[in-house]
Design an enzyme around this catalytic site. Structure first.
Site, PDB file in Angstrom:
ATOM      1  N   GLY A  27     -24.720  -6.719  11.557  1.00  0.00           N
ATOM      2  CA  GLY A  27     -23.405  -7.594  11.831  1.00  0.00           C
ATOM      3  C   GLY A  27     -23.348  -8.729  10.979  1.00  0.00           C
ATOM      4  N   GLY A  28     -22.612  -9.714  11.250  1.00  0.00           N
ATOM      5  CA  GLY A  28     -22.617 -10.914  10.621  1.00  0.00           C
ATOM      6  C   GLY A  28     -23.791 -11.754  10.201  1.00  0.00           C
ATOM      7  N   GLY A  60     -17.413  -8.971 -28.002  1.00  0.00           N
ATOM      8  CA  GLY A  60     -17.540  -9.918 -27.016  1.00  0.00           C
ATOM      9  C   GLY A  60     -18.753 -10.141 -26.153  1.00  0.00           C
ATOM     10  N   ALA A  61     -19.757  -8.991 -26.245  1.00  0.00           N
ATOM     11  CA  ALA A  61     -20.791  -9.324 -25.655  1.00  0.00           C
ATOM     12  C   ALA A  61     -21.763 -10.115 -26.474  1.00  0.00           C
ATOM     13  CB  ALA A  61     -21.626  -7.894 -25.620  1.00  0.00           C
TER      14      ALA A  61
HETATM   15  C1  HXC Z   1     -30.528  -9.607  23.581  1.00  0.00           C
HETATM   16  C2  HXC Z   1     -31.888  -7.930  22.505  1.00  0.00           C
HETATM   17  C3  HXC Z   1     -30.999  -7.749  21.332  1.00  0.00           C
HETATM   18  C4  HXC Z   1     -29.914  -8.641  21.483  1.00  0.00           C
HETATM   19  C5  HXC Z   1     -32.510  -6.423  21.391  1.00  0.00           C
HETATM   20  N1  HXC Z   1     -32.816  -6.846  22.643  1.00  0.00           N
HETATM   21  N2  HXC Z   1     -31.319  -6.794  20.949  1.00  0.00           N
HETATM   22  N3  HXC Z   1     -31.822  -8.896  23.595  1.00  0.00           N
HETATM   23  N4  HXC Z   1     -29.628  -9.444  22.489  1.00  0.00           N
HETATM   24  N5  HXC Z   1     -28.839  -8.522  20.550  1.00  0.00           N
HETATM   25  C6  HXC Z   1     -33.826  -6.722  23.333  1.00  0.00           C
HETATM   26  C7  HXC Z   1     -33.981  -5.646  24.113  1.00  0.00           C
HETATM   27  O1  HXC Z   1     -33.315  -5.724  25.280  1.00  0.00           O
HETATM   28  C8  HXC Z   1     -35.337  -5.454  24.188  1.00  0.00           C
HETATM   29  O2  HXC Z   1     -36.037  -6.278  25.453  1.00  0.00           O
HETATM   30  C9  HXC Z   1     -36.165  -5.893  22.948  1.00  0.00           C
HETATM   31  O3  HXC Z   1     -35.177  -6.872  22.550  1.00  0.00           O
HETATM   32  C10 HXC Z   1     -36.328  -4.775  21.955  1.00  0.00           C
HETATM   33  O4  HXC Z   1     -35.447  -3.976  21.840  1.00  0.00           O
HETATM   34  P1  HXC Z   1     -35.324  -2.293  21.747  1.00  0.00           P
HETATM   35  O5  HXC Z   1     -34.017  -1.994  21.643  1.00  0.00           O
HETATM   36  O6  HXC Z   1     -36.343  -2.061  22.705  1.00  0.00           O
HETATM   37  O7  HXC Z   1     -36.160  -2.286  20.360  1.00  0.00           O
HETATM   38  P2  HXC Z   1     -35.712  -1.149  19.171  1.00  0.00           P
HETATM   39  O8  HXC Z   1     -35.849   0.071  19.827  1.00  0.00           O
HETATM   40  O9  HXC Z   1     -36.697  -1.353  18.220  1.00  0.00           O
HETATM   41  O10 HXC Z   1     -34.515  -1.503  18.513  1.00  0.00           O
HETATM   42  C11 HXC Z   1     -34.060  -2.597  18.079  1.00  0.00           C
HETATM   43  C12 HXC Z   1     -32.509  -2.864  17.787  1.00  0.00           C
HETATM   44  C13 HXC Z   1     -31.680  -2.628  19.221  1.00  0.00           C
HETATM   45  C14 HXC Z   1     -32.134  -1.677  16.825  1.00  0.00           C
HETATM   46  C15 HXC Z   1     -32.160  -4.102  17.317  1.00  0.00           C
HETATM   47  O11 HXC Z   1     -32.349  -3.457  20.101  1.00  0.00           O
HETATM   48  C16 HXC Z   1     -30.493  -2.919  19.101  1.00  0.00           C
HETATM   49  O12 HXC Z   1     -29.447  -1.993  18.759  1.00  0.00           O
HETATM   50  N6  HXC Z   1     -29.951  -4.284  19.779  1.00  0.00           N
HETATM   51  C17 HXC Z   1     -28.690  -4.364  19.923  1.00  0.00           C
HETATM   52  C18 HXC Z   1     -28.084  -4.971  18.155  1.00  0.00           C
HETATM   53  C19 HXC Z   1     -26.944  -5.428  18.465  1.00  0.00           C
HETATM   54  O13 HXC Z   1     -25.762  -4.699  18.774  1.00  0.00           O
HETATM   55  N7  HXC Z   1     -26.721  -6.800  18.395  1.00  0.00           N
HETATM   56  C20 HXC Z   1     -25.602  -7.317  18.301  1.00  0.00           C
HETATM   57  C21 HXC Z   1     -24.726  -7.408  17.002  1.00  0.00           C
HETATM   58  S1  HXC Z   1     -23.466  -8.257  16.725  1.00  0.00           S
HETATM   59  P3  HXC Z   1     -37.153  -6.019  26.113  1.00  0.00           P
HETATM   60  O14 HXC Z   1     -37.185  -6.973  27.424  1.00  0.00           O
HETATM   61  O15 HXC Z   1     -37.011  -4.591  26.663  1.00  0.00           O
HETATM   62  O16 HXC Z   1     -38.392  -6.235  25.370  1.00  0.00           O
HETATM   63  C22 HXC Z   1     -24.157  -9.768  15.837  1.00  0.00           C
HETATM   64  C23 HXC Z   1     -23.012 -10.477  15.623  1.00  0.00           C
HETATM   65  C24 HXC Z   1     -23.613 -11.523  14.762  1.00  0.00           C
HETATM   66  O17 HXC Z   1     -25.246  -9.701  15.623  1.00  0.00           O
HETATM   67  C25 HXC Z   1     -22.286 -12.160  14.178  1.00  0.00           C
HETATM   68  C26 HXC Z   1     -22.507 -13.164  13.212  1.00  0.00           C
HETATM   69  C27 HXC Z   1     -21.399 -13.676  12.577  1.00  0.00           C
END
Ligand code: HXC
Length: 515
Positions: A171-172, A405-406
């Site tokens: 994401g961002g 040019g290079a």
């Molecule tokens: C809160 C989160 C989290 C999140 C993971 N966790 N991502 N908690 N917010 N964004 C937590 C899980 O609930 C879990 O908690 C622990 O972290 C580990 O995650 P797992 O899924 O078990 O790990 P893994 O299988 O290694 O997968 C990792 C992952 C996946 C690929 C990152 O967790 C995932 O897809 N997360 C969501 C990603 C996402 O959509 N983020 C938002 C993107 S938008 P427990 O309690 O079980 O340990 C964004 C916008 C930014 O970021 C913009 C900026 C401008």
């Protein structure tokens, strides 16, 4: 409570904090082949030099039962330490705490250590391993990211910013590392993408793996987003330590100097190193290694746009940046990607007072519709702009071709090259002899009975007349023509006397580089 009890309580809190999200999650992290945030800091910094700040910070959110998961650090470890005795600031996201996700207090901590780095005038190194915006904190997390992006931008060119990606970065969130000066990734551990494979499938129907879409190799070879790839995390942090050894702490500091303990290098072989046939390739990295202090060449963007080689090195202990055409790849032409790569490197060196050495053997810009339609004019202009704008000491050595040019672009005298040297094999001309003869002697060649012989004669005539460094030297476009074996000595001398070089650009808010 007695004093002893208070100290005991402090230590208990610290022990709890050091466990992050708990042993189970630490084990899960290890099982994925990843290190913890604290282990990473240990590998990065000098032993025992880390001083942690904001260990006691916890989130203040009560959504979705978050109050039951108020871990110390709020998922990011921050502090100061040293690399080879020089101070740096660090933040390291802790995936064991809510997936290292970024929320209000996590972001505040990152911003705080960045502000501190800015005030202290030291580099900031970010270790990224995060699930992105903390979903439970919603838009507050997005605001936190933007606060970081703003700082990345304001700090740019003031203190070096380095990013290690050692986990997901989606994401961002990818835009913070993208603004920093150097991105390190680890094979099979790091991922960076704006949208992951699932979204890609929904939107474009493409099926792509995590690795192919945004793995370390993809960003090293195809996109150029990352500058360094490591096989494992230990190698990654070792590599960051090495990078830091070449760069100053801030933009007012000078490039680091380390005592040179080697002797005088015998470079006699360089006199016969270039092939007699100017169309034969050779590996410019061998020339670079020969000219630099032993084993000091540290290549940046090694696998991206390999027709241009960039990296750091040392000349009698003095840290310099090197930009060199690579005849081994695409005959060393400049194209879109190499121009972007070169421009970014030149601008980093200029921003941080690192002198530049340009090693030139370039037959021109790559022709064709692909390059033209993708904007080789605009992107090629970036490299030109970067060299023109740079005020650090700039030395050029033309080994062979400097065409069209290079020639102008590659730190020519005209764009403020301080010292421009050429080997006797240099060919400084508008274009290569073959192409030139075909254009300017077209009528004579067409009229000749033996066209092949006529063309050959004209190519020979052109080569004799123009394919040398003397015409450029007559006009002072080249300061000296030297034997290849003397090049290192000349570089030591000229970079030495350029130490106190003063040059500047007109006062302005900022230039408008053709982005
Ligand atoms: C809160 C989160 C989290 C999140 C993971 N966790 N991502 N908690 N917010 N964004 C937590 C899980 O609930 C879990 O908690 C622990 O972290 C580990 O995650 P797992 O899924 O078990 O790990 P893994 O299988 O290694 O997968 C990792 C992952 C996946 C690929 C990152 O967790 C995932 O897809 N997360 C969501 C990603 C996402 O959509 N983020 C938002 C993107 S938008 P427990 O309690 O079980 O340990 C964004 C916008 C930014 O970021 C913009 C900026 C401008």
């Amino acid at each position: 409570m007695t004093q002893a009890e208070k100290i005991k309580k402090l230590n208990e809190i610290k022990q709890e904090a050091y466990l992050g999200g708990g042993q189970k999650r630490i084990d899960a992290q290890h099982k994925k082949g990843k290190l913890t945030a604290r282990e990473r800091i240990e590998l990065l910094l000098d032993e025992g030099s880390f001083n942690e700040t904001d260990l006691f910070v916890r989130h203040q959110s009560y959504n979705f039962d978050l109050e039951e998961q108020r871990f110390y650090t709020d998922g990011v470890i921050t502090g100061t330490g040293s690399i080879d005795g020089r101070t740096v600031c660090v933040f390291s996201q802790d995936f064991t705490i809510l997936g290292g996700s970024l929320a209000e207090y996590h972001a505040k901590k990152v911003c705080k250590i960045m502000d501190f780095a800015m005030k202290m005038g030291v580099p900031v190194i970010g270790i990224n391993d995060s699930g992105g915006a903390r979903i439970q904190e919603g838009v507050i997390s997005l605001g936190g990211y933007a606060d970081i992006f703003l700082r990345n931008t304001l700090l740019s060119g003031v203190i070096p910013q380095i990013s290690a990606i050692v986990g997901p970065c989606a994401g961002g969130a990818v835009y913070s590392p993208a603004i920093t000066d150097f991105v390190f990734m680890v094979d099979k551990v790091s991922y960076m993408f704006v949208t992951g494979p699932n979204v890609v499938k929904t939107v474009t129907h493409e099926e792509v793996s995590f690795d192919d879409l945004g793995g370390a190799r993809t960003h090293a070879v195809k996109s150029g987003v990352s500058h360094f790839t490591a096989d494992n995390e230990a190698e990654c942090f070792q590599s960051i330590r090495k990078l830091v050894s070449y760069i100053p702490l801030n933009n007012m500091d000078s490039a680091p100097f380390t005592e040179y303990k080697g002797g005088e290098k015998d470079l006699e072989f360089l006199n016969t190193y270039l092939p007699d046939n100017p169309n034969k390739p050779y590996d410019v990295k061998e020339v670079i290694e020969a000219l630099l202090d032993e084993d000091t060449f540290f290549e940046v963007h090694k696998e991206y746009a390999e027709n241009l080689v960039v990296g750091f090195g040392r000349i009698e202990g003095r840290s310099i940046g090197i930009v060199a055409n690579q005849p081994l790849v695409l005959a060393g032409v400049l194209d879109l990607n190499s121009s972007i790569k070169g421009a970014r490197f030149v601008r980093f060196c200029d921003a941080f007072n690192i002198p530049l050495l340009t090693i030139e053997d370039v037959p021109g810009f790559l022709p064709g519709t692909d390059q033209e339609w993708r904007g080789v004019i605009r992107h090629g202009a970036k490299l030109l702009y970067a060299f023109c704008e740079a005020t650090v000491p700039k030395v050029t050595v033309i080994l062979r071709k400097a065409y069209g040019g290079a020639y102008d672009v590659m730190n020519s005298k005209h764009v403020r090259g301080d010292i421009n040297l050429a080997w006797p094999s240099a060919e400084i001309a508008v274009m290569g002899a073959q192409g030139a003869a075909e254009i300017i002697f077209k009528k004579e060649i067409d009229a000749a009975e033996d066209k092949v012989q006529a063309l050959k004669d004209k190519v020979d005539e052109f080569t004799e007349k123009f394919a040398n460094p003397y015409l450029a030297a007559e006009r002072g476009f080249i300061d000296d023509i030297i034997e290849p074996k003397d090049t290192r000595k000349k570089l030591i001398y000229y970079f030495g006397i350029a130490e106190n070089k003063v040059d500047s650009n007109p006062k302005k808010k900022h230039g408008n580089i053709p982005l």
